[in-house]
Design a protein around this motif. Structure first.
Motif, short mmCIF file in Angstrom:
data_model
loop_
_atom_site.label_atom_id
_atom_site.label_comp_id
_atom_site.label_asym_id
_atom_site.label_seq_id
_atom_site.Cartn_x
_atom_site.Cartn_y
_atom_site.Cartn_z
N CYS A 93 -12.95 24.74 -28.28
CA CYS A 93 -11.76 23.88 -28.14
C CYS A 93 -10.50 24.65 -28.52
O CYS A 93 -9.45 24.50 -27.87
N VAL A 96 -9.64 26.96 -25.61
CA VAL A 96 -9.13 26.20 -24.46
C VAL A 96 -7.66 25.85 -24.67
O VAL A 96 -6.81 26.10 -23.80
N LEU A 172 -20.98 20.65 -21.30
CA LEU A 172 -19.85 21.10 -20.47
C LEU A 172 -18.82 20.00 -20.29
O LEU A 172 -17.61 20.25 -20.34
N ALA A 173 -19.30 18.77 -20.11
CA ALA A 173 -18.37 17.64 -19.97
C ALA A 173 -17.55 17.46 -21.24
O ALA A 173 -16.36 17.11 -21.19
N VAL A 176 -14.76 20.17 -21.20
CA VAL A 176 -13.77 19.86 -20.16
C VAL A 176 -12.92 18.67 -20.58
O VAL A 176 -11.71 18.63 -20.31
N SER A 177 -13.52 17.71 -21.28
CA SER A 177 -12.77 16.51 -21.69
C SER A 177 -11.67 16.82 -22.69
O SER A 177 -10.74 16.03 -22.85
N SER A 179 -9.48 19.25 -22.44
CA SER A 179 -8.27 19.59 -21.69
C SER A 179 -8.57 19.59 -20.20
O SER A 179 -8.65 20.65 -19.57
N PRO A 180 -8.76 18.41 -19.61
CA PRO A 180 -9.12 18.35 -18.19
C PRO A 180 -8.09 19.01 -17.28
O PRO A 180 -8.45 19.65 -16.29
N SER A 182 -6.24 21.58 -17.82
CA SER A 182 -6.34 23.05 -17.83
C SER A 182 -7.46 23.53 -16.91
O SER A 182 -7.30 24.50 -16.18
N PHE A 183 -8.60 22.83 -16.94
CA PHE A 183 -9.70 23.22 -16.08
C PHE A 183 -9.39 22.90 -14.61
O PHE A 183 -9.78 23.65 -13.72
N TRP A 283 -15.64 31.87 -21.59
CA TRP A 283 -16.83 31.70 -20.76
C TRP A 283 -18.07 32.33 -21.39
O TRP A 283 -19.17 31.79 -21.26
#
Length: 313
Positions: A93, A96, A172-173, A176-177, A179-180, A182-183, A283
């Protein structure tokens, strides 16, 4: 025990919030609720992919009814993996949001608030560790001692591919949650980073083990009659896989730092160098968290289930 855990967690959380308020800082409760999805989903996904829900149930059963040393070893392994999942969630986090922050350095007033938000998951993880993990660890060690039940002769493997991929998807969700946007904006796509992420682990694996050892490791996880020796080798194989991803992150960060220093006065080159540092780290550590660490934990659990020794990474 669950009720006590909830009450204790509420007290710890209230203490943290009260201390922040007493310090004169504002607490945007609803803003910090945005931390719940990543801090819950990623550890949950990693636990699902690795030890599985069965491990959590057995942990609480041990605390309530007691058990033998085998049961405690299983519970200890589950809690160690839970702590590891919290740490990896906090690190990912941070990377990200730190990457997103670097994209918006023009707004000087937003730098420190953004940095604080990037560090917030670390505080959240520490609070969960204090309020949940440490009490559970104490309860496991203080649980009553009874004769440990023998390892069951399972007719099907405790590890399944569906559980692994389901847990990976949940983890993975969770990330991603955080900072949606950014992805969704392709912020974390960088060719030089991908070359590091893919080929350094691949080279390390080819140099040390080859594909055959991973085929055997995968077969051991799916074999209900796998021997302790085959599971030991599976643990080592997946531990090495985690090491290869971690090494890729370090090489990418080191290379990016060297290039950044080299071209520091050429502002157009600083951005790609920083991108190499943070994106390769993101990654690599993400793959380590959702693939290698759960597989290693699953192999360790299978070994402990049939009476193997505890495995400390």
């Amino acid at each position: 025990m669950i009720l006590k855990l909830i009450l204790g967690s509420i007290v710890v959380a209230a203490a943290v919030i009260g201390a922040i308020i007493a310090n004169g800082a504002e607490v945007g409760v609803f803003a910090y609720l945005a931390l719940l999805p990543p801090m819950l989903l990623m550890p949950l996904g990693m636990l699902t992919a690795g030890p599985g829900f069965k491990a959590i149930g057995e942990l609480f059963f041990l605390i309530r009814f007691g058990g033998g040393e085998r049961d405690r070893n299983l519970a200890r392994a589950t809690l160690r993996f839970f702590d590891k999942s919290l740490a990896m969630t906090a690190i990912l986090c941070f990377i990200v949001h730190f990457t997103a922050m670097l994209k918006n350095l023009a707004d000087k007033d937003a730098i420190w608030p953004n940095l604080a938000w990037a560090l917030a998951p670390s505080l959240f993880a520490l609070v969960i560790h204090v309020a949940v993990s440490l009490p559970l660890t104490h309860a496991v060690e203080a649980s009553g001692t009874v004769e440990s039940s023998p390892a069951p002769a399972e007719t099907k493997p405790s590890f399944t591919t569906l559980r692994l991929f389901g847990g990976m998807a949940v983890a993975l969700a969770g990330i991603v949650s955080f900072s949606p946007a950014s992805f969704a904006s392709w912020l974390f796509v960088d060719l030089s980073s991908f070359l590091i992420i893919i080929f350094i682990p691949l080279g390390m694996l080819l140099a040390a083990t080859g594909s055959a050892s991973f085929k055997r490791a995968w077969a051991s996880l799916n074999d209900p009659e796998a021997s302790l020796e085959s599971l030991r080798k599976a643990r080592l194989a997946y531990r090495y896989l985690a090491l290869s991803f971690r090494s890729a992150a370090m090489v990418g960060a080191g290379m990016g730092f060297v290039l950044m220093v080299k071209d520091f006065l050429e502002r157009t080159r600083v951005g790609p160098s920083v991108a190499l540092i943070v994106i390769s780290a993101l990654w690599s550590l993400l793959l380590m968290s959702v693939v290698a660490l759960p597989l290693e934990a699953a192999a360790e659990r299978r070994s402990l289930e049939i009476g193997g020794a505890a495995f400390h990474s």
